[in-house]
Design an enzyme around this catalytic site. Sequence first.
Site, short mmCIF file in Angstrom:
data_model
loop_
_atom_site.label_atom_id
_atom_site.label_comp_id
_atom_site.label_asym_id
_atom_site.label_seq_id
_atom_site.Cartn_x
_atom_site.Cartn_y
_atom_site.Cartn_z
N HIS A 105 0.81 -1.23 0.00
CA HIS A 105 0.00 0.00 0.00
C HIS A 105 0.84 1.28 0.00
O HIS A 105 0.52 2.24 0.70
CB HIS A 105 -0.95 -0.01 1.19
CG HIS A 105 -2.09 -0.99 1.07
ND1 HIS A 105 -2.54 -1.47 -0.14
CD2 HIS A 105 -2.87 -1.57 2.02
CE1 HIS A 105 -3.55 -2.30 0.07
NE2 HIS A 105 -3.76 -2.39 1.37
N HIS A 179 -9.72 2.62 0.30
CA HIS A 179 -9.70 1.46 1.18
C HIS A 179 -10.75 1.57 2.28
O HIS A 179 -10.49 1.27 3.44
CB HIS A 179 -8.30 1.30 1.79
CG HIS A 179 -7.94 -0.10 2.16
ND1 HIS A 179 -8.57 -0.78 3.17
CD2 HIS A 179 -7.01 -0.96 1.66
CE1 HIS A 179 -8.03 -1.99 3.30
NE2 HIS A 179 -7.08 -2.12 2.38
N GLU A 314 -12.18 -2.86 -2.96
CA GLU A 314 -11.22 -1.91 -3.50
C GLU A 314 -11.14 -2.06 -5.03
O GLU A 314 -10.77 -3.11 -5.53
CB GLU A 314 -9.85 -2.15 -2.88
CG GLU A 314 -9.85 -2.16 -1.36
CD GLU A 314 -8.71 -2.97 -0.79
OE1 GLU A 314 -7.56 -2.78 -1.23
OE2 GLU A 314 -8.97 -3.83 0.09
#
Length: 360
Positions: A105, A179, A314
């Site tokens: 991420h 997210h 997502e």
Amino acid sequence: MVESKPFGRTKNGEESTLFYLYNNQGHSVCITDFGARIVEINVLDSLGKIDNVVLAYDRLEAYENDPAYLGAIVGRYASRIHEGKFEMDGKTIQLSKNEKGNHLHGGANGFDKKVWKSKTESSKGFERLTLSYFSPDGEEGYPGNLEVSLIYTWNNESELRLDFSAKSDQKTIINLTSHSYFNLSGFAKEEILDHLLMINSKSFAPMKSELVPQGTLEEVSETPFDFSCFKAIGKDIADQDPQLKLAGGYDHSFFLQAGNSLIKAASLYEPKSKRLLEISTTEVAAHLYSGNYLPNVLGRNGMPIGPKKGVALEMQHFGDTPNQPAFPSTILEANTEFKSSTLYKFTTVESIVNQINSNL
């Protein structure tokens, strides 16, 4: 109407703000410039009660220490890159490693930990918040100075639209996503196992032991990963399928036939509140994470957070794509524009029986 309220200072001394966007139904969203995070989506249930349907924290400090990326925009690269490295034009690019030797991420100090610049706009029929961030060359190991912009638009039909754009002065990679963790029961009253989910996909990407994609796609038919019709998230989650055991539940990307126009990607329904969330996107994959390892804490206004208390859907590209030539590319050429859009539509319906064949 757009309202703003102070949200405190980061540990680096930067001021953060909460932005509230309202529509004519009395529904609202709240977004913070810290991580461009969605903090609240307040919508009615079938009895007329308004609740927040995303997991969130009360305090800025909690977001600074958040291990679960609640409501965050993650980047430059959402999901994992194996060993944090990839080859580009004959050169090895080494990114930071922040999860078991992999890059996750965007790294330890990714976009979710930045205070974005903001601009608001009100017009008849919609409210708009534009957030932007400049990521310098070499940040977390990524090549190129990258300028990122995200427009949040909230309209009178209770549709929240996210429009991403980005441009770099060097060839680089990019994979941005929101997210947020949804719980349509409102205020996380129930676990998400009874939520009914449908994903417009015939195949998913199986994972290796480190939850990095193998680089192949498998058919969902006759597997626990078949969400081609509405199915309770918890129906097969305890199946002995090796992929489910590996991830402790769902943590997998599903292939979408996406392109330049929005297509219906997924629908989520909560039978008690009768709230329905429909997601459309231009992205190529929908990543389903069933909140397997959410921390047991109290969130916003005492909201309970914990495993299976929220589901993340997502819209993004596949993880580890720079190392997987079979996946659609995530390369952004120098001085070309990256664009991506996702739309969340919130309604209530008495029954989804008629939705099964019409929604997706």
